[in-house]
Design a protein around this motif. Structure first.
Motif, PDB file in Angstrom:
ATOM      1  N   TYR A 202       8.582   5.463 -11.564  1.00  0.00           N
ATOM      2  CA  TYR A 202       7.484   4.714 -12.180  1.00  0.00           C
ATOM      3  C   TYR A 202       7.853   4.481 -13.639  1.00  0.00           C
ATOM      4  O   TYR A 202       7.348   5.136 -14.550  1.00  0.00           O
ATOM      5  N   HIS A 684       8.454   1.503  -0.652  1.00  0.00           N
ATOM      6  CA  HIS A 684       7.473   2.415  -1.229  1.00  0.00           C
ATOM      7  C   HIS A 684       7.105   3.565  -0.308  1.00  0.00           C
ATOM      8  O   HIS A 684       6.595   4.576  -0.791  1.00  0.00           O
ATOM      9  N   VAL A 711       8.134   0.282  -9.804  1.00  0.00           N
ATOM     10  CA  VAL A 711       7.265   1.105  -8.989  1.00  0.00           C
ATOM     11  C   VAL A 711       7.963   1.286  -7.646  1.00  0.00           C
ATOM     12  O   VAL A 711       8.137   0.335  -6.899  1.00  0.00           O
ATOM     13  N   TRP A 714       4.785   6.414  -5.556  1.00  0.00           N
ATOM     14  CA  TRP A 714       3.893   7.030  -6.538  1.00  0.00           C
ATOM     15  C   TRP A 714       3.255   8.312  -6.022  1.00  0.00           C
ATOM     16  O   TRP A 714       2.348   8.848  -6.642  1.00  0.00           O
ATOM     17  N   THR A 717       3.115  11.141  -8.683  1.00  0.00           N
ATOM     18  CA  THR A 717       2.682  10.897 -10.054  1.00  0.00           C
ATOM     19  C   THR A 717       1.435  11.725 -10.352  1.00  0.00           C
ATOM     20  O   THR A 717       0.678  12.107  -9.459  1.00  0.00           O
ATOM     21  N   THR A 720      -1.890  10.272  -9.103  1.00  0.00           N
ATOM     22  CA  THR A 720      -2.052  10.294  -7.652  1.00  0.00           C
ATOM     23  C   THR A 720      -2.384  11.695  -7.151  1.00  0.00           C
ATOM     24  O   THR A 720      -3.274  11.866  -6.305  1.00  0.00           O
ATOM     25  N   ALA A 736      -1.568   2.829  -5.119  1.00  0.00           N
ATOM     26  CA  ALA A 736      -0.808   2.900  -6.366  1.00  0.00           C
ATOM     27  C   ALA A 736      -1.763   3.051  -7.544  1.00  0.00           C
ATOM     28  O   ALA A 736      -2.799   2.367  -7.610  1.00  0.00           O
ATOM     29  N   TYR A 742       1.581  -2.826  -9.490  1.00  0.00           N
ATOM     30  CA  TYR A 742       1.979  -2.904  -8.092  1.00  0.00           C
ATOM     31  C   TYR A 742       1.922  -4.341  -7.574  1.00  0.00           C
ATOM     32  O   TYR A 742       2.851  -4.794  -6.889  1.00  0.00           O
TER      33      TYR A 742
END
Length: 801
Positions: A202, A684, A711, A714, A717, A720, A736, A742
């Motif tokens: 990220y 992703h 990105v 995630w 993160t 999240t 996201a 995103y």
């Protein structure tokens, strides 16, 4: 007299024979370590590690251990033998490497990192007062039995690692790596760059994480030129685990004063597993060594050396220059694993309070040590701990959610959110549910008994007088208590227990050695435990009902009780039978020499109570040794199975595979993009296809690709993780955190325009795009707006003009 005459002189002959004997003893002393080294090299080559990488890493490790050994000797003195000196030296070498890495990455001089040992060695050569540390002044050589036993422990660690290596081939290959490994690989790539660091998955977000284990792997890659994936998946863990085993053995010897305590502690801590005895499940909290959590394994050498310094403090010994080492190790522990230092700090505080109360004065060295570690921990938290760590909360008995008997029955509907003060299933349970939960906790404590039974040493007057015992007991209890008191969405509270686990084993071994049992008693207990683990039949996993699980857990507890009683009986018999055997041997010896056989020795003048206490002590040693032996046997079983029958086949879920073409495309990007280039990707999720609320932990683009992404995934993160439970979903399935970022990233692949690509370039520094048709649709217009550089199966790599 001629030269020939002098050579033939009896004195010269005796000198030559003495030299040959010394050489022979040196070879015999080195033989166990050569066997370990040969096994490690063979295992690495057998699992596809390039020979050049093995040789390069060996040189790198030697260059790390040598200056570390010299510095440790200068700060704390030699242990009197080379194996322990090199173990402590490796731990200090890892610490010195961190300082060199911070200087190199902070100034952008990463190319100089490989030369950091040179100035340290130069100082120890140039300064007369430091030259003496190149040799051992007062030798205390390790007994041969200790050497062979430690070599056996290290061979089992190598076998454990080989099991992982066989199941995790080196890229590129169609395979599904555990997501945390690829996440750490991305961090390793990031930490080869210049500070300040960013979250590679990220780009633009500041990296705040206990990443010093990844810094070690990055340093190894920068110093040797070996691919980071090879370092992570093959080379690093056995040297670090062996370092932990050696310093634990050294600490055990210093703690107990007995050589035999070292191999017992190392085996129990790093080979042993929870008591199984045919259980269909393993008690949560297996081994402190972990491939999936490099930070956990990497913290162990620092933590054990630091504990040794703390023991010196509470025992009233002067640290001298070792205070510098104590502060540095405290900071390194926090940066390596945020859960490593708090249990030890609690143990140190307990031991300091007890020492002050008994001496009727303030123990200022202990106060200084506590203050130093508190400051180191606060500084480390401020620098390393991210918002995700802030999700740790209080919920007693939350660990039950991860233990199958509870999770499949009373807690089946607990969900992913924390809930209230107690787990939801337990909070709404009737009396039967509480009784069952108590039984699960009791079974867990029985299974972990080899790691916790040493706390009983506090009941003895002798051990209770040693502040080191209070320190270890406080650490073990604090780690266990924190694991059962705290809540985390991924059960990371368990790391408190795993970091404290070696100290619980050390306390258990101290309890055994303090009784001063004969080897035959200790060996009998270990053998009974190992035999029980090997011979008891496995129990089938029951139906998911309270009654079925209760029957299984009751059977396991009964088996453990029978094991303890049986081992106690065997130990008492061994203690009584062996002297009679010794008497028979003496009788036969005297008879062969024509002498009158000696009668039995007169009865020792002991009271019946003293004899009873001695019998109880022998029985207790046998019982505790059996628990330790069963755990070590459980850990050794898969290694021995590998040695006897070869590797077992693995079945991979093809839906989760990252293909060889995808890996090749990522590796090509790593080789061709500039270090600071940023990548945009439509990958992703796991599996690869991106759908709403998919598992956003596909870290292979940044891990294997070696570059930051606008990105990628995630799932880890801070925002999240903090959102765990929203929409009734666990944190990896949250959307996201930055919806605008995103959407911009996705338009670059589904509806690209010059304006979209220009914005990615200007705002995020994007120079490359990795498009994967398995992840989602890719617009054909992208080939017109960007230059196609590589096509590998479903992956196309584009370069922006």
């Amino acid at each position: 007299m001629t030269v020939l005459d002098r050579v033939g002189h009896p004195a010269a002959t005796a000198t030559r024979m003495a030299a040959r004997r010394r050489a022979g003893r040196a070879v015999l002393a080195a033989l166990p370590w050569l066997l370990v080294l040969a096994a490690l090299v063979a295992a690495l080559l057998r699992t596809g590690t390039p020979a050049a990488a093995v040789a390069g890493y060996a040189v790198y490790w030697l260059a790390l251990v040598l200056p570390g050994t010299l510095v440790h000797r200068a700060l704390r003195g030699s242990r009197g033998n080379l194996p322990e000196d090199l173990g402590y030296g490796a731990a200090v070498g890892l610490l010195l490497e961190l300082a060199a890495w911070a200087c190199a990455t902070g100034t952008g001089q990463q190319h100089l990192l490989r030369w950091w040992p040179a100035p340290v060695l130069a100082v120890f050569l140039a300064v007369p007062r430091l030259r003496r540390h190149w040799r051992i002044a007062e030798r205390r050589p390790a007994p041969p039995a200790w050497t062979w036993a430690m070599a056996g422990v290290l061979l089992l660690i190598i076998g454990w690692a080989a099991l992982f290596w066989l199941e995790n081939p080196l890229p590129p290959v169609g395979f599904n790596y555990y997501q945390d490994l690829l996440y750490h690989l991305g961090l390793v790539q990031e930490l080869t760059r210049t500070m300040p660091f960013e979250v590679p998955q990220y780009a633009g977000e500041s990296l705040r994480y206990h990443y010093l284990s990844d810094a070690h792997l990055a340093s190894a890659g920068l110093s040797t030129g070996i691919a980071p994936a090879t370092v992570l998946l093959r080379l690093w863990i056995v040297p670090v685990a062996a370092t932990a085993a050696l310093v634990t053995a050294g600490f055990a010897r210093e703690l107990t004063g007995a050589w035999r305590s070292g191999p017992l502690a190392a085996a129990g801590a790093y080979v042993g597993l929870p008591l199984a005895l045919g259980a269909p499940i393993v008690a949560y909290g297996n081994s402190p060594l972990s491939f999936g959590s490099p930070s956990q394994t990497y913290a162990l050498p620092f933590l054990v050396v630091l504990a040794g310094l703390c023991v010196d403090v509470v025992r009233g010994r002067s640290l001298g220059a070792g205070w510098v080492l104590l502060a540095a190790l405290g900071f390194a522990c926090t940066g390596a694993k945020s859960s490593a230092l708090p249990p030890l700090l609690a143990g140190l505080l307990l031991a300091g309070v007890l020492a002050g109360w008994r001496r009727r004065r303030v123990p200022w060295p202990a106060v200084l040590a506590v203050g130093t570690l508190v400051l180191a921990m606060l500084a480390g938290f401020r620098l390393f701990a991210g918002g995700g760590a802030g999700t740790l909360g209080i919920q007693p008995l939350s660990l039950l959610r991860w233990i199958e008997p509870y999770a499949q029955t009373v807690g089946a509907g607990d969900g992913v959110a924390r809930g209230g003060l107690l787990p939801p299933g337990l909070a709404g349970a009737q009396r039967a549910g509480w009784v069952f939960a108590a039984g699960v906790v009791g079974w867990w404590l029985v299974a972990q008994s080899a790691r916790l039974v040493g706390v009983l040493a506090l009941a003895g007057r002798g051990p209770r007088a040693d502040p080191a015992v209070w320190l270890l007991a406080g650490t073990a209890l604090a780690g266990t208590g924190a694991a059962w008191l705290c809540w985390h969405p991924s059960a990371s509270q368990l790391y408190f227990f795993l970091c404290a686990l070696p100290f619980g084993v050390l306390l258990t071994v101290n309890l055994l050695v303090a009784a001063r049992p004969p080897w035959r008693v200790l060996g009998a207990g270990l053998a009974v435990g190992a035999a029980a683990q090997a011979l008891l039949p496995d129990l089938a996993e029951p139906e998911r009902t309270v009654d079925a699980w209760s029957a299984v857990l009751t059977t396991l507890v009964v088996r453990a009780l029978v094991l303890v009683l049986g081992a106690a009986l065997v130990a008492v018999v061994a203690a009584r039978v062996a002297p009679a055997a010794d008497l028979a041997a003496r009788w036969r010896s005297r008879r062969s020499r024509g002498q009158r056989p000696a009668g039995p020795a007169p009865e020792s003048r002991t009271t019946p109570d003293a004899g009873t206490r001695r019998t109880v002590a022998v029985a207790a040693v046998g019982a505790v040794a059996a628990l330790l032996g069963a755990g070590v046997a459980a850990g050794a079983e898969p290694v021995l199975r590998l040695a006897l029958h070869g590797p077992a086949g693995t079945v991979a879920d093809k839906r989760l595979l990252v293909t060889a073409d995808e890996m090749r495309a990522a590796l090509w990007l790593d080789a061709h993009a500039a270090d600071d280039d940023v990548v945009a990707t439509n990958v992703h999720c796991v599996p690869v296809r991106t759908v709403p609320h998919c598992d956003a932990r596909a870290f292979w683009v940044t891990g294997l690709g070696g570059h930051r992404a606008v990105v990628e995934s995630w799932g880890y993160t801070d925002e999240t993780v903090a959102a765990n439970g929203r929409f009734g979903l666990k944190y990896p399935r949250q959307p996201a955190p930055d919806a605008q970022r995103y959407e911009l990233n996705e338009r670059a692949f589904t509806a690209p325009t010059p304006a979209v690509l220009d914005r990615l370039r200007r705002e995020y520094g994007v120079r490359w795009l990795l498009a994967d048709t398995r992840a989602g649709p890719v617009s054909p217009d992208l080939a017109r707006l960007a230059r196609t550089r590589l096509v590998r199966g479903p992956v196309t790599v584009y370069a922006l003009p």
